[in-house]
Design a protein around this motif. Structure first.
Motif, mmCIF file in Angstrom:
data_model
loop_
_atom_site.group_PDB
_atom_site.id
_atom_site.type_symbol
_atom_site.label_atom_id
_atom_site.label_comp_id
_atom_site.label_asym_id
_atom_site.label_seq_id
_atom_site.Cartn_x
_atom_site.Cartn_y
_atom_site.Cartn_z
ATOM 1 N N GLU A 83 6.228 -3.497 -3.206
ATOM 2 C CA GLU A 83 6.482 -4.746 -2.300
ATOM 3 C C GLU A 83 6.803 -4.554 -0.426
ATOM 4 O O GLU A 83 6.391 -5.967 -0.095
ATOM 5 C CB GLU A 83 7.906 -4.517 -2.141
ATOM 6 N N GLU A 84 5.985 -3.687 0.000
ATOM 7 C CA GLU A 84 6.459 -3.418 1.183
ATOM 8 C C GLU A 84 5.103 -3.420 1.704
ATOM 9 O O GLU A 84 4.720 -4.361 2.814
ATOM 10 C CB GLU A 84 6.023 -1.580 1.742
ATOM 11 N N ASP A 87 3.861 -7.357 1.042
ATOM 12 C CA ASP A 87 4.862 -8.463 2.513
ATOM 13 C C ASP A 87 3.409 -7.699 3.939
ATOM 14 O O ASP A 87 3.378 -8.589 4.581
ATOM 15 C CB ASP A 87 6.152 -7.600 3.223
ATOM 16 N N ASN A 91 1.285 -10.421 5.963
ATOM 17 C CA ASN A 91 0.954 -10.912 8.213
ATOM 18 C C ASN A 91 -0.380 -10.823 8.189
ATOM 19 O O ASN A 91 -0.346 -11.237 9.010
ATOM 20 C CB ASN A 91 2.167 -9.961 8.168
ATOM 21 N N ASP A 152 6.163 -3.457 12.853
ATOM 22 C CA ASP A 152 6.972 -3.939 11.555
ATOM 23 C C ASP A 152 7.756 -2.225 11.426
ATOM 24 O O ASP A 152 8.162 -1.663 11.113
ATOM 25 C CB ASP A 152 5.579 -3.697 10.322
#
Length: 523
Positions: A83-84, A87, A91, A152
């Motif tokens: 999931e990270e 993301d 970006n 992040d």
């Protein structure tokens, strides 16, 4: 964190590469955007359809030949979750100019190496038909990742520290374990705990501040310890290795294990229970030696055979559904097409067990006709070759009105139709069979599992007689029921038993029961 721009192509060969990985079970499609009719029709997706869509989309610019953009974003080990990484990828695409409205996009998460990584496939053509800027893209790619990680990482570090402080833990080492099971390193130097990731110190906290947060286990924690002991034992018995156990616990319960000492001979472990935000000393739950006493697949599969035999002794008519319910609960496996499925392993059941279970499934299917008297029980027993002793009378029969309406309709049309087709052929075309049994004429509708006495149900029997001679022809000749003989059924279970049941007999009557509807799937 590394972003690598891979070789371009005019035919979107990256789609084939990634889809092949999916077929081999080492990758998964985690994002698909702006793919028109393919977006919501996964059954229509494939290598050819996805490639053709991207090529058709890219054809809006006829000056650019190498239209594929293929990039990979990877991290060290499992520092970042799937999931990270997703993301981060969005970006990254935004900074590289590819995250446009209407831009077709595919993302694949790969788990075929020791490092989590994600592949991106899109077109170098923007929705307005212009080529997306690619000058110095490798340098821009590097700067994009550095920028993303800088912003992040600071946010993640702050959130991670807040999260760790919110956990229940009894010691400083248990507090550090929260970080260590989340992709960080944690160590004490002087009087501070340092949190490290990606080779750099990301945060720190004074040991004395953590000590103030430590608290002993209360009644709630002790209750959870008992629950965790049962969970660890159960899934240890379903696993063949430490790695498999850790993966199952994390996926199903959000439980992480941190082993202490040498890799192959740990002296202890800690349990991070993310569901309750608690950290426990492993020995309070289950000793490390007991935890790591794994059985081989062969040992477990052998136990499954014995387990099935025991269940069939307890309930001689246990069906696939009945057995799978218990097999899933105790062994994490299930029966399918005469085999035991345990994870990726498949082992054929002993033939006598296969025949016995098939017979029991057949009995359950036949019982679904809901016979309301002994005569119907005897008829079904003869038709489908099961023992009458294994069927029982139901208080309420199935709703037969729909079939009666169809019968009457066929009989009415038979009075006016001048064709030579018999009433029985017409009924058979409707999936309705008629059988003369013990001086009565019965109707059987296998698709709805209905059986009833025609005359007792108010059917005008004169219409049958007027349609044929007094010697009424029935469907039993078509389906070879009258000629079949009921074979003796053995219902005892033992290692040498053989069930006297021919699974191919009466296929037109019984067919193949779809017991897959009752399958209890792996999580």
């Amino acid at each position: 964190m590394i972003a690598t721009i891979l070789k371009s192509s005019s035919t979107f060969s990256a789609v084939r590469y990634n889809e092949r990985k999916v077929e081999h079970g080492v990758a998964e499609l985690v994002a698909i955007r702006n793919f028109g009719y393919l977006q919501d029709a996964p059954e229509m997706r494939g290598i050819t359809s996805l490639r053709n869509y991207l090529m058709d989309y890219s054809a809006r610019n006829d000056r650019t030949r190498m239209t594929q953009f293929h990039a990979a974003i990877s991290c060290k080990g499992d520092e970042y979750s799937k999931e990270e990484l997703i993301d981060i990828a969005w970006n990254y695409l935004d900074k590289m100019g590819y995250n446009n409205d209407g831009q077709p996009m595919l993302m694949y998460f790969h788990h075929d190496t020791g490092n989590n990584h994600l592949h991106i496939v899109t077109s170098r053509i923007s929705p307005d038909g212009k080529k997306i800027a690619d000058s110095m893209e490798n340098i821009r790619s590097l700067k994009a990742i550095e920028s993303i990680m800088s912003i992040d990482q600071k946010h993640q570090n702050s959130e991670m520290m807040k999260l760790a402080k919110s956990y229940h833990f009894e010691s400083v080492s248990q507090f550090m374990t929260v970080f260590e099971t989340s992709g960080y390193e944690a160590y004490i130097q002087d009087k501070d705990i340092y949190i490290k990731r990606g080779g750099q110190v990301q945060d720190s906290i004074a040991v004395k501040d953590v000590e103030k947060l430590c608290r002993k286990n209360g009644e709630e924690e002790k209750k959870r310890i008992r629950q965790l002991r049962a969970i660890l034992k159960k899934y240890r018995d379903q696993s063949s290795s430490r790695e498999e156990l850790e993966a199952i616990l994390k996926k199903k319960f959000g439980i992480s294990l941190k082993f202490l000492g040498k890799e192959f001979t740990p002296y202890g472990y800690m349990v991070v229970d993310n569901a309750t935000k608690s950290v426990f000393k492993g020995s309070d739950i289950l000793g490390v030696k007991e935890l790591l006493q794994f059985q081989s697949r062969e040992e477990k599969l052998q136990k499954v055979d014995f387990f099935i035999e025991d269940k069939l002794r307890e309930n001689p008519l246990a069906t696939t559904f009945d057995l799978n319910r218990d097999l899933h609960r105790f062994y994490g496996c299930y029966i399918k097409h005469g085999s035991i499925i345990m994870g990726k392993d498949k082992e054929e059941l002993a033939s006598y067990l296969v025949q016995k279970i098939k017979y029991n499934d057949k009995v359950a299917w036949v019982q679904g006709f809901s016979p309301i008297n002994d005569q119907q029980v005897r008829l079904l027993s003869k038709m489908f070759n099961v023992s009458a002793e294994h069927l029982h009378i139901e208080e309420n029969s199935n709703n037969i009105q729909s079939t009666i309406n169809t019968l009457n309709s066929v009989l009415e049309s038979g009075q006016t139709d001048s064709s030579n087709e018999s009433i029985f052929d017409r009924l058979n075309d409707e999936g309705i069979w008629t059988y003369r049994f013990e001086d009565k004429l019965f109707c059987v509708n296998p698709s709805k599992r209905e059986v009833f006495d025609l005359e007792a149900s108010g059917i005008d029997m004169r219409k049958f007689r007027s349609a044929n001679s007094a010697d009424i022809e029935t469907s039993e000749h078509r389906h070879n029921v009258a000629q079949s003989k009921t074979r003796p059924i053995s219902n005892e279970i033992g290692s040498s038993d053989r069930i006297n049941y021919n699974p191919d007999a009466n296929q037109n009557s019984y067919g193949e029961v779809d017991d897959e509807r009752a399958m209890i799937r792996r999580s």
